[in-house]
Scaffold this motif. Structure first.
Motif, PDB file in Angstrom:
ATOM      1  N   ALA A 142     -13.346 -27.602  11.227  1.00 38.51           N
ATOM      2  CA  ALA A 142     -12.858 -26.302  11.705  1.00 38.51           C
ATOM      3  C   ALA A 142     -11.472 -26.007  11.152  1.00 38.51           C
ATOM      4  N   SER A 143     -10.628 -27.019  11.075  1.00 36.73           N
ATOM      5  CA  SER A 143      -9.285 -26.842  10.530  1.00 36.73           C
ATOM      6  C   SER A 143      -9.334 -26.412   9.071  1.00 36.73           C
ATOM      7  N   MET A 144     -10.216 -27.037   8.302  1.00 36.90           N
ATOM      8  CA  MET A 144     -10.336 -26.684   6.892  1.00 36.90           C
ATOM      9  C   MET A 144     -10.840 -25.249   6.728  1.00 36.90           C
ATOM     10  N   VAL A 145     -11.831 -24.883   7.504  1.00 38.46           N
ATOM     11  CA  VAL A 145     -12.374 -23.523   7.428  1.00 38.46           C
ATOM     12  C   VAL A 145     -11.311 -22.499   7.826  1.00 38.46           C
ATOM     13  N   LEU A 146     -10.600 -22.760   8.908  1.00 36.12           N
ATOM     14  CA  LEU A 146      -9.556 -21.829   9.351  1.00 36.12           C
ATOM     15  C   LEU A 146      -8.410 -21.764   8.349  1.00 36.12           C
ATOM     16  N   GLY A 147      -8.095 -22.891   7.723  1.00 35.03           N
ATOM     17  CA  GLY A 147      -7.051 -22.888   6.706  1.00 35.03           C
ATOM     18  C   GLY A 147      -7.413 -22.028   5.519  1.00 35.03           C
ATOM     19  N   ILE A 148      -8.650 -22.133   5.078  1.00 37.49           N
ATOM     20  CA  ILE A 148      -9.115 -21.303   3.957  1.00 37.49           C
ATOM     21  C   ILE A 148      -9.127 -19.830   4.363  1.00 37.49           C
ATOM     22  N   LEU A 149      -9.613 -19.553   5.566  1.00 36.53           N
ATOM     23  CA  LEU A 149      -9.637 -18.169   6.043  1.00 36.53           C
ATOM     24  C   LEU A 149      -8.231 -17.599   6.212  1.00 36.53           C
ATOM     25  N   SER A 150      -7.259 -18.454   6.555  1.00 37.39           N
ATOM     26  CA  SER A 150      -5.892 -17.969   6.721  1.00 37.39           C
ATOM     27  C   SER A 150      -5.306 -17.500   5.392  1.00 37.39           C
ATOM     28  N   LEU A 151      -5.812 -18.022   4.298  1.00 38.80           N
ATOM     29  CA  LEU A 151      -5.357 -17.577   2.977  1.00 38.80           C
ATOM     30  C   LEU A 151      -6.047 -16.284   2.548  1.00 38.80           C
ATOM     31  N   VAL A 152      -7.241 -16.050   3.053  1.00 41.29           N
ATOM     32  CA  VAL A 152      -8.077 -14.957   2.561  1.00 41.29           C
ATOM     33  C   VAL A 152      -7.987 -13.698   3.421  1.00 41.29           C
ATOM     34  N   ILE A 153      -7.934 -13.868   4.723  1.00 37.77           N
ATOM     35  CA  ILE A 153      -7.980 -12.720   5.628  1.00 37.77           C
ATOM     36  C   ILE A 153      -6.569 -12.199   5.891  1.00 37.77           C
ATOM     37  N   PRO A 154      -6.306 -10.948   5.540  1.00 40.51           N
ATOM     38  CA  PRO A 154      -4.963 -10.414   5.752  1.00 40.51           C
ATOM     39  C   PRO A 154      -4.638 -10.216   7.239  1.00 40.51           C
ATOM     40  N   TYR A 155      -3.368 -10.407   7.572  1.00 43.98           N
ATOM     41  CA  TYR A 155      -2.781 -10.184   8.896  1.00 43.98           C
ATOM     42  C   TYR A 155      -3.286 -11.151   9.963  1.00 43.98           C
ATOM     43  N   ILE A 156      -4.583 -11.325  10.090  1.00 40.64           N
ATOM     44  CA  ILE A 156      -5.121 -12.274  11.075  1.00 40.64           C
ATOM     45  C   ILE A 156      -4.915 -13.703  10.567  1.00 40.64           C
ATOM     46  N   GLY A 157      -4.672 -13.843   9.272  1.00 42.07           N
ATOM     47  CA  GLY A 157      -4.472 -15.156   8.666  1.00 42.07           C
ATOM     48  C   GLY A 157      -3.334 -15.933   9.284  1.00 42.07           C
ATOM     49  N   PHE A 158      -2.315 -15.241   9.768  1.00 46.94           N
ATOM     50  CA  PHE A 158      -1.183 -15.901  10.413  1.00 46.94           C
ATOM     51  C   PHE A 158      -1.638 -16.664  11.649  1.00 46.94           C
ATOM     52  N   VAL A 159      -2.420 -16.009  12.491  1.00 46.63           N
ATOM     53  CA  VAL A 159      -2.918 -16.631  13.722  1.00 46.63           C
ATOM     54  C   VAL A 159      -3.923 -17.735  13.388  1.00 46.63           C
ATOM     55  N   LEU A 160      -4.810 -17.475  12.421  1.00 48.58           N
ATOM     56  CA  LEU A 160      -5.786 -18.488  12.031  1.00 48.58           C
ATOM     57  C   LEU A 160      -5.100 -19.734  11.481  1.00 48.58           C
ATOM     58  N   GLY A 161      -4.017 -19.535  10.740  1.00 46.29           N
ATOM     59  CA  GLY A 161      -3.272 -20.661  10.194  1.00 46.29           C
ATOM     60  C   GLY A 161      -2.655 -21.521  11.287  1.00 46.29           C
ATOM     61  N   ILE A 162      -2.124 -20.885  12.306  1.00 43.51           N
ATOM     62  CA  ILE A 162      -1.530 -21.633  13.419  1.00 43.51           C
ATOM     63  C   ILE A 162      -2.600 -22.447  14.147  1.00 43.51           C
ATOM     64  N   ILE A 163      -3.738 -21.829  14.381  1.00 49.57           N
ATOM     65  CA  ILE A 163      -4.840 -22.544  15.036  1.00 49.57           C
ATOM     66  C   ILE A 163      -5.318 -23.701  14.155  1.00 49.57           C
ATOM     67  N   GLY A 164      -5.382 -23.467  12.841  1.00 46.37           N
ATOM     68  CA  GLY A 164      -5.789 -24.522  11.907  1.00 46.37           C
ATOM     69  C   GLY A 164      -4.844 -25.705  11.915  1.00 46.37           C
ATOM     70  N   ILE A 165      -3.538 -25.437  12.025  1.00 46.43           N
ATOM     71  CA  ILE A 165      -2.547 -26.515  12.078  1.00 46.43           C
ATOM     72  C   ILE A 165      -2.740 -27.358  13.341  1.00 46.43           C
ATOM     73  N   VAL A 166      -2.937 -26.685  14.469  1.00 49.42           N
ATOM     74  CA  VAL A 166      -3.135 -27.397  15.733  1.00 49.42           C
ATOM     75  C   VAL A 166      -4.399 -28.255  15.679  1.00 49.42           C
ATOM     76  N   LEU A 167      -5.481 -27.692  15.160  1.00 47.69           N
ATOM     77  CA  LEU A 167      -6.730 -28.449  15.073  1.00 47.69           C
ATOM     78  C   LEU A 167      -6.608 -29.638  14.123  1.00 47.69           C
ATOM     79  N   ALA A 168      -5.884 -29.463  13.026  1.00 41.04           N
ATOM     80  CA  ALA A 168      -5.705 -30.566  12.070  1.00 41.04           C
ATOM     81  C   ALA A 168      -4.940 -31.713  12.723  1.00 41.04           C
ATOM     82  N   LYS A 169      -3.889 -31.379  13.453  1.00 39.23           N
ATOM     83  CA  LYS A 169      -3.104 -32.425  14.132  1.00 39.23           C
ATOM     84  C   LYS A 169      -3.967 -33.173  15.159  1.00 39.23           C
ATOM     85  N   LYS A 170      -4.774 -32.439  15.920  1.00 40.61           N
ATOM     86  CA  LYS A 170      -5.642 -33.076  16.906  1.00 40.61           C
ATOM     87  C   LYS A 170      -6.712 -33.935  16.223  1.00 40.61           C
ATOM     88  N   SER A 171      -7.219 -33.452  15.095  1.00 38.66           N
ATOM     89  CA  SER A 171      -8.270 -34.211  14.415  1.00 38.66           C
ATOM     90  C   SER A 171      -7.735 -35.514  13.838  1.00 38.66           C
TER      91      SER A 171
END
Length: 93
Positions: free
Chosen positions: A18-47
Motif C-alpha cells: 500500500a505504501s508503494m502504491v500510494l507513493g507512486i500515486l503521490s507523484l502522479v495525482i495533482p494536489y491530492i498527492g500531498f495527502v497520499l504521500g503523507i499516508i504512504g510515509i506513515v504506512l512505510a514506517k509501520k511496515s
C-alpha cells in the motif's frame, strides 16, 4: 514416497504494498498527492516494524514506498509554498 521440499516464502507485508502504491500515486495525482504521500510515509514506517517483527517480505517495496512518498510530498509542499507566495505577491500589489 518422494520427499517434498517446500520452502516457505515470506509473506509480503500489505502495508508495504500500500505504501508503494500510494507513493507512486503521490507523484502522479495533482494536489491530492500531498495527502497520499503523507499516508504512504506513515504506512512505510509501520511496515518496517511489522516486517522485522513478523519476518515478512516486502522490505524493498516499503523502501520504494517511503522514497516515492517523500518525493511526492516534497514536490507538492514546494508547489503549495510557491502558490502561496504567488498569491500573496499578487494580492499585495
Amino acid at each position: 514416497m518422494e520427499e517434498q521440499n517446500h520452502q516457505r516464502q515470506a509473506e509480503t507485508n500489505g502495508k508495504a504494498i500500500a505504501s508503494m502504491v500510494l507513493g507512486i500515486l503521490s507523484l502522479v495525482i495533482p494536489y491530492i498527492g500531498f495527502v497520499l504521500g503523507i499516508i504512504g510515509i506513515v504506512l512505510a514506517k509501520k511496515s518496517f516494524n511489522e516486517i522485522e517483527q513478523n519476518e515478512q517480505g516486502g522490505r524493498g517495496m516499503a523502501i520504494a514506498g517511503l522514497t516515492t512518498s517523500i518525493i511526492g510530498t516534497a514536490l507538492y509542499a514546494l508547489l503549495i509554498i510557491i502558490l502561496i507566495i504567488g498569491i500573496s505577491a499578487f494580492v499585495s500589489y
